[in-house]
Design a protein around this motif. Structure first.
Motif, PDB file in Angstrom:
ATOM      1  N   LEU A 202     -10.898  19.599   5.403  1.00  0.00           N
ATOM      2  CA  LEU A 202     -11.034  21.049   5.427  1.00  0.00           C
ATOM      3  C   LEU A 202     -12.428  21.475   5.431  1.00  0.00           C
ATOM      4  O   LEU A 202     -12.554  22.642   5.983  1.00  0.00           O
ATOM      5  CB  LEU A 202     -10.364  21.932   4.478  1.00  0.00           C
ATOM      6  N   GLY A 203     -13.179  20.784   5.115  1.00  0.00           N
ATOM      7  CA  GLY A 203     -14.720  20.856   5.127  1.00  0.00           C
ATOM      8  C   GLY A 203     -15.543  21.988   4.232  1.00  0.00           C
ATOM      9  O   GLY A 203     -16.659  22.264   4.591  1.00  0.00           O
ATOM     10  N   ALA A 204     -14.763  22.504   2.976  1.00  0.00           N
ATOM     11  CA  ALA A 204     -15.568  23.032   2.173  1.00  0.00           C
ATOM     12  C   ALA A 204     -16.480  22.424   1.372  1.00  0.00           C
ATOM     13  O   ALA A 204     -16.447  20.980   1.335  1.00  0.00           O
ATOM     14  CB  ALA A 204     -14.432  23.879   1.378  1.00  0.00           C
ATOM     15  N   PRO A 205     -17.503  22.858   0.974  1.00  0.00           N
ATOM     16  CA  PRO A 205     -18.471  21.908   0.505  1.00  0.00           C
ATOM     17  C   PRO A 205     -18.053  21.232  -0.983  1.00  0.00           C
ATOM     18  O   PRO A 205     -18.684  20.469  -1.647  1.00  0.00           O
ATOM     19  CB  PRO A 205     -19.796  23.039  -0.029  1.00  0.00           C
ATOM     20  N   ILE A 206     -17.136  21.915  -1.635  1.00  0.00           N
ATOM     21  CA  ILE A 206     -16.647  21.515  -2.958  1.00  0.00           C
ATOM     22  C   ILE A 206     -15.380  22.154  -3.216  1.00  0.00           C
ATOM     23  O   ILE A 206     -14.995  23.316  -2.750  1.00  0.00           O
ATOM     24  CB  ILE A 206     -17.807  22.013  -4.044  1.00  0.00           C
ATOM     25  N   GLY A 207     -14.571  21.489  -4.198  1.00  0.00           N
ATOM     26  CA  GLY A 207     -13.394  22.285  -4.700  1.00  0.00           C
ATOM     27  C   GLY A 207     -11.928  21.579  -4.454  1.00  0.00           C
ATOM     28  O   GLY A 207     -11.859  20.973  -3.425  1.00  0.00           O
ATOM     29  N   SER A 208     -11.232  21.382  -5.525  1.00  0.00           N
ATOM     30  CA  SER A 208      -9.699  20.832  -5.456  1.00  0.00           C
ATOM     31  C   SER A 208      -9.121  22.202  -6.395  1.00  0.00           C
ATOM     32  O   SER A 208      -9.678  22.591  -7.100  1.00  0.00           O
ATOM     33  CB  SER A 208      -9.767  19.413  -5.945  1.00  0.00           C
ATOM     34  N   LEU A 209      -7.626  21.902  -6.045  1.00  0.00           N
ATOM     35  CA  LEU A 209      -6.668  22.721  -6.854  1.00  0.00           C
ATOM     36  C   LEU A 209      -5.510  21.747  -7.736  1.00  0.00           C
ATOM     37  O   LEU A 209      -5.148  20.978  -6.876  1.00  0.00           O
ATOM     38  CB  LEU A 209      -6.236  23.727  -6.320  1.00  0.00           C
ATOM     39  N   MET A 210      -5.451  22.110  -8.836  1.00  0.00           N
ATOM     40  CA  MET A 210      -4.356  21.507  -9.465  1.00  0.00           C
ATOM     41  C   MET A 210      -3.334  22.453  -9.217  1.00  0.00           C
ATOM     42  O   MET A 210      -3.434  23.739  -9.405  1.00  0.00           O
ATOM     43  CB  MET A 210      -4.703  21.289 -11.002  1.00  0.00           C
ATOM     44  N   VAL A 211      -1.891  22.135  -9.088  1.00  0.00           N
ATOM     45  CA  VAL A 211      -0.904  23.330  -8.646  1.00  0.00           C
ATOM     46  C   VAL A 211       0.340  22.866  -9.513  1.00  0.00           C
ATOM     47  O   VAL A 211       0.757  21.498  -9.567  1.00  0.00           O
ATOM     48  CB  VAL A 211      -0.550  23.270  -7.125  1.00  0.00           C
TER      49      VAL A 211
END
Length: 333
Positions: A202-211
């Motif tokens: 997706l090309g964001a520079p950083i970041g993930s999410l726990m769901v």
């Protein structure tokens, strides 16, 4: 230089940078960053879960997710080349005290018969209990292979009757969604807890999410802080993730087409390339990587006899075509 080592190498586009600059921010450790809160609510809803937690890395999101369903001294089962087993530096055992056993299946697929045979119920204070099964979709080291939703549903049904949770490592779940058309809600339904990444395809520079559930995320928020993952005015990064969700999901189909082109150039059946990762067996993996670099194409060795190519936002159709010519010529030597 055409860089095919990973889809983590993408750089924010100019419109993404503008969205980051405009982001409304607050202190996220206090729960006061509105851009982060909006992203967490949005992503939780996409998968039909109660809550989500923004993390700096996919490895942290996975550690937090698995820890929410596996206690110290319990075990998680996963495929032998899974990211949580091979590419997170033993974080799950080192940080949370769980144990891990694995099955092996071609293309990283679910092997329900093996899982059933390995599963250990609670047998008192003598044996390690199987608390969860982890699956990875798409499967990184299996060449971006998609796990069919039917297999995941079968695992979910089995787990539900065996007091076992399901963790979904969905770092590239967006790719599986685009490649198959399977709704994100369907993937959410098979998992008690999952992790998704914004900084790969997706090309964001950083970041993930726990769901997961609200209780699991509340517990994970504490553990995130304990691990040094408390972040302050992080809405500038969450805004990049929100922009990626708005603009960069459907375009993953382009990456998949480029990967098939590269796979075919290296002698693979393009139909066997599910998404944006191509893994090719090469007896001379290290020297092949070096020769490709001298020709202007960066790829990665993922073993002494295997190389990996990953297409992404910063690789155009013309880049893929040029790389295909170079790699095909080198492979023929």
């Amino acid at each position: 230089m055409i860089d095919l080592r990973s889809d983590t190498l993408t750089r924010p586009t100019d419109p993404m940078r503008e969205a980051m600059a405009r982001a409304e921010v607050g202190d996220d450790v206090y729960g006061e960053d509105p851009t982060v809160a909006a992203l967490e609510e949005r992503v939780a809803g996409m998968f039909g879960h109660e809550a989500a937690l923004f993390t700096p890395t996919g490895s942290m999101a996975n550690v937090l997710a698995v820890a929410s369903v596996v206690s110290p001294g319990e075990e998680v089962l996963c495929e032998s080349s899974a990211h949580i087993a091979r590419a997170e530096l033993g974080a799950h055992g080192a940080i949370t005290g769980l144990t891990m056993r694995t099955w092996t299946k071609e293309r990283g697929q679910v092997d329900l018969a093996a899982i059933e045979a390995m599963h250990a119920p609670d047998m008192g204070p003598f044996f390690v209990r199987t608390a969860a099964v982890s699956v990875e979709n798409t499967h990184n080291f299996a060449g971006g292979a998609v796990l069919p939703i039917e297999d995941l549903r079968a695992l979910r049904a089995w787990a539900g009757t065996n007091e076992t949770k399901v963790h979904l490592d969905g770092a590239r779940l967006w790719n599986a969604h685009v490649a198959t058309g399977t709704p994100l809600l369907d993937y959410g339904r098979i998992a008690d807890v999952l992790a998704v990444c914004l900084s790969k395809g997706l090309g964001a520079p950083i970041g993930s999410l726990m769901v997961g559930s609200a209780d699991a995320v509340a517990e994970a928020r504490v553990r995130r802080k304990r691990m040094g993952g408390g972040m302050r005015q992080v809405g500038v990064l969450a805004a990049a993730g929100a922009y990626a969700l708005d603009h960069h999901v459907e375009r993953l189909a382009d990456d998949h087409a480029h990967a098939r082109l590269l796979g075919e150039a290296l002698g693979l059946d393009p139909e066997a390339v599910d998404t944006n990762i191509v893994v090719v067996e090469r007896p001379d993996a290290m020297s092949f990587v070096e020769r490709a670099a001298t020709e202007g194409v960066r790829i990665a060795a993922v073993g002494p006899r295997a190389v990996r190519l990953v297409t992404h936002l910063d690789v155009s159709r013309s880049d893929a075509e040029r790389a295909a010519v170079v790699l095909s010529r080198l492979a023929a030597r």
